[in-house]
Design an enzyme around this catalytic site. Sequence first.
Site, PDB file in Angstrom:
ATOM      1  N   ARG A  14       0.656  -1.166   0.111  1.00 55.06           N
ATOM      2  CA  ARG A  14      -0.106   0.013   0.060  1.00 55.06           C
ATOM      3  C   ARG A  14       0.875   1.285  -0.085  1.00 55.06           C
ATOM      4  NH1 ARG A  14      -2.179   3.396   4.572  1.00 55.06           N
ATOM      5  NH2 ARG A  14      -3.910   4.383   3.815  1.00 55.06           N
ATOM      6  N   HIS A  23      -2.684  11.367   0.290  1.00 56.69           N
ATOM      7  CA  HIS A  23      -2.459  10.926   1.701  1.00 56.69           C
ATOM      8  C   HIS A  23      -1.561  12.171   2.000  1.00 56.69           C
ATOM      9  CE1 HIS A  23      -0.636   7.631   4.708  1.00 56.69           C
ATOM     10  NE2 HIS A  23      -0.298   9.061   5.112  1.00 56.69           N
ATOM     11  N   GLU A  63      -7.407   8.660   5.890  1.00 60.43           N
ATOM     12  CA  GLU A  63      -7.522   9.465   6.953  1.00 60.43           C
ATOM     13  C   GLU A  63      -8.024  10.792   6.831  1.00 60.43           C
ATOM     14  OE1 GLU A  63      -4.152   9.122   9.848  1.00 60.43           O
ATOM     15  OE2 GLU A  63      -4.288   6.950   9.463  1.00 60.43           O
ATOM     16  N   ASN A 104      -7.548   2.132   9.665  1.00 56.50           N
ATOM     17  CA  ASN A 104      -6.204   2.392  10.546  1.00 56.50           C
ATOM     18  C   ASN A 104      -6.551   2.580  11.741  1.00 56.50           C
ATOM     19  OD1 ASN A 104      -5.367   2.656   7.816  1.00 56.50           O
ATOM     20  ND2 ASN A 104      -4.852   4.851   8.084  1.00 56.50           N
ATOM     21  N   TYR A 129      -4.711   2.691  15.732  1.00 56.25           N
ATOM     22  CA  TYR A 129      -3.547   2.554  16.617  1.00 56.25           C
ATOM     23  C   TYR A 129      -3.626   2.651  18.111  1.00 56.25           C
ATOM     24  CZ  TYR A 129      -0.849   3.735  12.394  1.00 56.25           C
ATOM     25  OH  TYR A 129      -0.290   3.569  11.303  1.00 56.25           O
ATOM     26  N   GLU A 172      -3.711   0.135   8.026  1.00 51.99           N
ATOM     27  CA  GLU A 172      -2.491   0.718   8.894  1.00 51.99           C
ATOM     28  C   GLU A 172      -2.511   0.214  10.350  1.00 51.99           C
ATOM     29  OE1 GLU A 172      -1.380   4.583   9.087  1.00 51.99           O
ATOM     30  OE2 GLU A 172      -1.780   4.927   6.972  1.00 51.99           O
TER      31      GLU A 172
HETATM   32  O1  IFM Z   1       2.659   8.002   9.836  1.00 52.54           O
HETATM   33  C1  IFM Z   1       1.298   8.021   9.783  1.00 52.54           C
HETATM   34  C2  IFM Z   1       0.602   7.745   8.610  1.00 52.54           C
HETATM   35  O2  IFM Z   1       0.948   8.738   7.569  1.00 52.54           O
HETATM   36  C3  IFM Z   1      -0.929   7.876   8.760  1.00 52.54           C
HETATM   37  N1  IFM Z   1      -1.385   7.316   9.970  1.00 52.54           N
HETATM   38  C4  IFM Z   1      -0.945   6.875  11.061  1.00 52.54           C
HETATM   39  C5  IFM Z   1       0.784   7.003  11.029  1.00 52.54           C
HETATM   40  C6  IFM Z   1       1.418   7.045  12.392  1.00 52.54           C
HETATM   41  O3  IFM Z   1       1.413   8.407  12.754  1.00 52.54           O
END
Ligand code: IFM
Length: 471
Positions: A91, A135, A180, A309, A311, A375
């Site tokens: 990706r 992006h 995002e 995505n 985290y 992600e």
């Molecule tokens: O590095 C970023 C990415 O560009 C978009 N999502 C989160 C990642 C970590 O912060």
Amino acid sequence: MPTTPPADRNAERGSEALSFPTDFVWGAATASYQIEGAVDEGGRSASIWDTFSHTPGMVVDGDTGDVACDHYHRYREDVALLADLGVSHYRFSLAWPRLQPEGRGALNEAGLDFYVRLVEALLERDITPWVTLYHWDLPQVLEDAGGWPARETAQRFADYSAAVHARLHDRVHAWTTLNEPWVAAFLGYAAGEHAPGVRDPAQALRAAHHLLLGHGLALEAMRAQDPGTSTFGITLNFSPVRSATEDEADVEAARRIDALQNRLFLDPLLRGRYAEDLLEDVADVTDGAHVQEGDLERIAQPLDFLGVNYYFPWTVRAGGRATAPSPWVGSEDVEFVDRGLPTTAMGWEIEPDGLRETLTRLSDEYAAPPLYVTENGAAFDEAPGPDGVVQDANRIAYLDGHFRAAHAARERGADVRGYFVWSLLDNFEWAFGFSRRFGLVHVDYPTQRRTPKASAGWYAQVTRRNGLPAA
Ligand code: IFM
């Protein structure tokens, strides 16, 4: 809002061996401005991130993406690293200012040529390209014309997307419009922590809507010319939001943040409307006049996949002091609570079960299309040891836990079809510059030497066995 204690939520992280379906997609992800460098080559124009990173005080240590990982020149080496990982998919994003330097009109052939060479190199190694059209590197010339708060930018994005798709759809079959949009709109135009560094809540809401509209217009234009070989989707960043206590005010604070973080994008895309409670929350910031008739139908076109995505989760409570500038438009006084859990080098809580919760919610509440974790990954500070090896046990544990969480979501019925680790390489982590390292592969920036970390070897085993060993 769930208020289960964190320890219980992680309890189901097992250690048994797990396997995934044979067609499960294992991949790695990057983005153009974070790795390419070569900002003045091949006719590329400036993006908002060139301007922002060159503005003193905006990025840690004054770092810029001028060279980054020099991927523009070293892409063949990077494709070989992907092949070593055993991933079937890669990706990456296309730099709009490289492809359409004026933000409109004919494509720049030199820019296109770079991506054709990259795609060819991937296909030679049997790696499927998974392209993101945006992006965050908006051509500066379009920001000068009003940026995402201007409705016209949505049409510019659709024209750019259609032009690129027309030239690459014979070789690229997975198309993601945006990465995002929450970050682009709210960190870019409300908090000002990201390019273009604007701090205006009303502009951020306009930007969010026009990003969604651009997505809808781009889908329409690409589908109209596609011979039926492509799939189309969008990637959103999700954080489950928990209330710190069961007090009504805290639960309400969690509802507000969930609306801004998650539902502001999900509801228009998957239900064709903005939620009433969200509109009430932001009523003092905007009258909503920028939302025109027909916009929501356009935004809500069917998606072939949704990129997820993930985290970390948020925990919030009511009654903080309003902070400005803030990305939490209309809810600036909500307080974010540190639960004292282990964190990554970003300061983000490590909570794999938040991924299971997110995937399950999308499936249960939204009847979402097929899901791909586009992600997930972690920044940790490990450097090469005297033997040159980067022992990143923290990253391995992080990924292991999150892969298990995705597996658990599948077991509970979520249609999760793939997983892209963020990131292939250490790279330019936006306002943190090069101070945060997310890569499976270490990059020594002065020499551009790439060294796969221990996590790269571990991930190569996961992709080859299509599952996890007993921990
Ligand atoms: O590095 C970023 C990415 O560009 C978009 N999502 C989160 C990642 C970590 O912060």
